[in-house]
Design a protein around this motif. Structure first.
Motif, PDB file in Angstrom:
ATOM      1  N   LEU A 264       0.914  -1.254  -0.112  1.00  0.00           N
ATOM      2  CA  LEU A 264      -0.089  -0.062  -0.026  1.00  0.00           C
ATOM      3  C   LEU A 264       0.875   1.186  -0.073  1.00  0.00           C
ATOM      4  N   THR A 265       0.249   2.487  -0.577  1.00  0.00           N
ATOM      5  CA  THR A 265       1.270   3.551  -0.410  1.00  0.00           C
ATOM      6  C   THR A 265       0.015   4.773  -0.215  1.00  0.00           C
ATOM      7  N   THR A 266       0.702   5.776   0.345  1.00  0.00           N
ATOM      8  CA  THR A 266       0.016   7.190   0.292  1.00  0.00           C
ATOM      9  C   THR A 266      -0.138   7.898  -0.727  1.00  0.00           C
ATOM     10  N   ARG A 267       0.427   7.442  -1.883  1.00  0.00           N
ATOM     11  CA  ARG A 267       0.637   8.117  -3.147  1.00  0.00           C
ATOM     12  C   ARG A 267      -0.757   8.680  -3.776  1.00  0.00           C
ATOM     13  N   ASN A 268      -1.250   9.712  -4.144  1.00  0.00           N
ATOM     14  CA  ASN A 268      -2.350  10.121  -4.745  1.00  0.00           C
ATOM     15  C   ASN A 268      -3.353  10.685  -3.612  1.00  0.00           C
ATOM     16  N   LEU A 269      -3.057  10.370  -2.284  1.00  0.00           N
ATOM     17  CA  LEU A 269      -4.057  10.997  -1.163  1.00  0.00           C
ATOM     18  C   LEU A 269      -4.027  12.382  -1.468  1.00  0.00           C
TER      19      LEU A 269
ATOM     20  N   ASP B 263      -5.587  11.681   6.050  1.00  0.00           N
ATOM     21  CA  ASP B 263      -6.880  10.672   5.738  1.00  0.00           C
ATOM     22  C   ASP B 263      -6.334   8.980   5.725  1.00  0.00           C
ATOM     23  N   LEU B 264      -5.064   8.570   5.864  1.00  0.00           N
ATOM     24  CA  LEU B 264      -4.718   7.241   5.689  1.00  0.00           C
ATOM     25  C   LEU B 264      -5.677   6.526   6.655  1.00  0.00           C
ATOM     26  N   SER B 265      -5.625   6.727   7.967  1.00  0.00           N
ATOM     27  CA  SER B 265      -6.184   5.873   8.746  1.00  0.00           C
ATOM     28  C   SER B 265      -7.659   5.779   8.555  1.00  0.00           C
ATOM     29  N   LYS B 266      -8.208   6.860   8.363  1.00  0.00           N
ATOM     30  CA  LYS B 266      -9.777   6.832   8.088  1.00  0.00           C
ATOM     31  C   LYS B 266      -9.978   5.899   6.851  1.00  0.00           C
TER      32      LYS B 266
END
Length: 460
Positions: free
Chosen positions: A360-365, A370-373
């Motif tokens: 998984l990646t945070t890219r494009n967030l 909002d990651l945890s949500k």
């Protein structure tokens, strides 16, 4: 009397320097006690201790004696996790490298020509297509980190201690670099692994070649065919140079040599599901070790992509909620758009059920907070918590070839970890402190917390 005074001053100055040097060189030693320790996904110590010494994990387990020189931190009621690894990140706050020419007068046409000839003689000519720059190394573009870099701080606030920083433009975009996210005035101190992967996108525009998807595919093929021929001639010359003209050196084709040999993976960065099949076809044509990073709708094509046996990078970003409050708005929203919005949280679960390996990646967030949500939505859709944690720890460590130093909390590994006040990704859980290379960061602080009287070594 004056001689005695001077001698005393010299002695005191010497003792001051030696004492401060000793403090600066003193290892960073911490003992986090009475904590629930998640050693690895699915492996938990309910109440244990972890010892950190000079940036490494010295010991972890139950009933571990506390070293007398350690700073003890009572973590009763807390949970300790391995530092998260983001396998596809960009750091917009990093200062870009390159020579500062602001004070240099423009060169004459003759000077420009001579400089270009000298550059080509030294490092070889770049590829004629602007979108083909496989020799670009992200590590050389990140010249220095700002101590108050908001991107770095934002990652750490989520428990992310390590990121793969990737190039962002072109067909052959260049090589990524794996770094630890601690404050430093020296980028080399952050680098864990350079030239990790070659990043590729089937990029095109209407103005310049390639101007279509098929043009991008043709350019991709031609570049690798040329690189393969380049490799053949270089090896022939190396084995028997007598009577043979020395082949021209090409930094672009040189960077693609380990790609063609399969020793360096390629990451295809794609925008839609159909491109997955095209990328796989291209990878098989040249026997590439390919990883796929797509748009996040893999669930639509699982029957086709499962037999590919590829590793995927999945985004934790979800599409925005379609506007359907009025009849006019509803008419403009397609059924496919609605389905993608509804099914986005289930994507990782479906990929997991299909037996496809993924990180998984945070890219494009749009907002990394909002990651945890978003992870909670994935968990509610059926993704096991241990699988979600593995997708940010052990799996990216395996993909990147750093499992011997990252991904779990085991003796001898790098002291990357974070402490929470509850179970990871739970609604009220907060990351309270993060250790990167053994440096302690409280979330509200921007600088590493060291034992009293100890300062980080210069240029660390």
């Amino acid at each position: 009397m004056q001689k005695f005074t001077r001698l005393l001053v010299v002695i005191l100055l010497y003792l001051f320097i030696v004492t401060n040097y000793a403090y600066a060189e003193r290892p960073r030693i911490y003992a986090l006690t009475n904590a629930k320790i998640v050693v690895a996904p699915g492996k938990v110590i309910n109440k244990g201790t972890i010892i950190l010494r000079d940036g490494l994990i010295e010991a972890v387990g139950e009933n571990i004696p506390i070293p007398p020189d350690a700073v003890e931190i009572d973590a009763n009621g807390k949970v300790i996790y391995p530092g998260l690894i983001d396998i596809s990140a960009t750091l917009m706050g990093a200062r870009r490298g390159g020579r500062d020419t602001s004070a240099t007068p423009p060169a004459s046409p003759l000077q420009q020509f001579l400089q270009s000839q000298q550059t080509e003689a030294q490092v070889g000519a770049v590829h004629s297509l602007n979108r083909v720059r496989p020799e670009n190394r992200t590590s050389e573009q990140l010249s220095q980190f700002d101590q108050d870099n908001k991107d770095v701080e934002g990652f750490r606030n989520l428990g992310i201690t390590t990121v793969l920083v990737t190039p962002t433009t072109g067909i052959f975009r260049g090589e990524s670099v794996l770094i630890n996210l601690r404050n430093s005035t020296s980028v080399p101190n952050l680098i864990l692994k350079d030239s990790v992967a070659q990043h590729i996108a089937l990029e095109f525009s209407g103005r310049n070649y390639p101007s279509s998807l098929f043009g991008a595919m043709a350019a991709f093929r031609q570049v690798l065919l040329d690189a393969s021929q380049y490799q053949t001639w270089q090896e022939r010359y190396k084995n028997n140079p007598t009577g043979m003209k020395r082949p021209e050196y090409s930094p672009a084709f040189e960077a693609l040599t380990p790609v063609l040999k399969g020793s360096r993976p390629v990451v295809f960065e794609l925008n839609n599901n159909q491109d997955i099949l095209l990328a796989d076809r291209l990878a098989r044509e040249f026997n590439l070790n390919a990883i796929i990073f797509n748009s996040g709708n893999e669930w639509e094509l699982l029957d086709e992509i499962k037999p590919l046996n590829r590793t995927f990078i999945l985004s934790t970003s979800f599409p925005a909620k379609p506007k359907i409050e009025t009849e006019d708005e509803a008419v403009g929203v397609s059924l496919r758009e609605l389905r993608r919005y509804v099914n986005a949280p289930e994507n990782a679960k479906r990929v997991y059920d299909a037996g496809i390996r993924f990180a998984l990646t945070t890219r494009n967030l749009r907002n990394k907070a909002d990651l945890s949500k978003n992870i909670r939505k994935m968990l509610e859709a059926g993704l096991p918590l241990d699988v979600a944690l593995a997708a940010f720890t052990t799996t990216p460590a395996e993909i990147l070839g750093v499992s011997n130093s990252l991904g779990t909390l085991e003796k001898g590994k790098i002291a990357n970890l974070f402490v929470t006040n509850g179970e990871l990704f739970a609604e009220k859980t907060k990351v309270e402190r993060v250790f990167v290379d053994g440096y302690d960061y409280k979330i509200e602080d921007k600088k590493p917390m060291l034992p009293e009287g100890i300062e980080p070594k210069e240029n660390e």
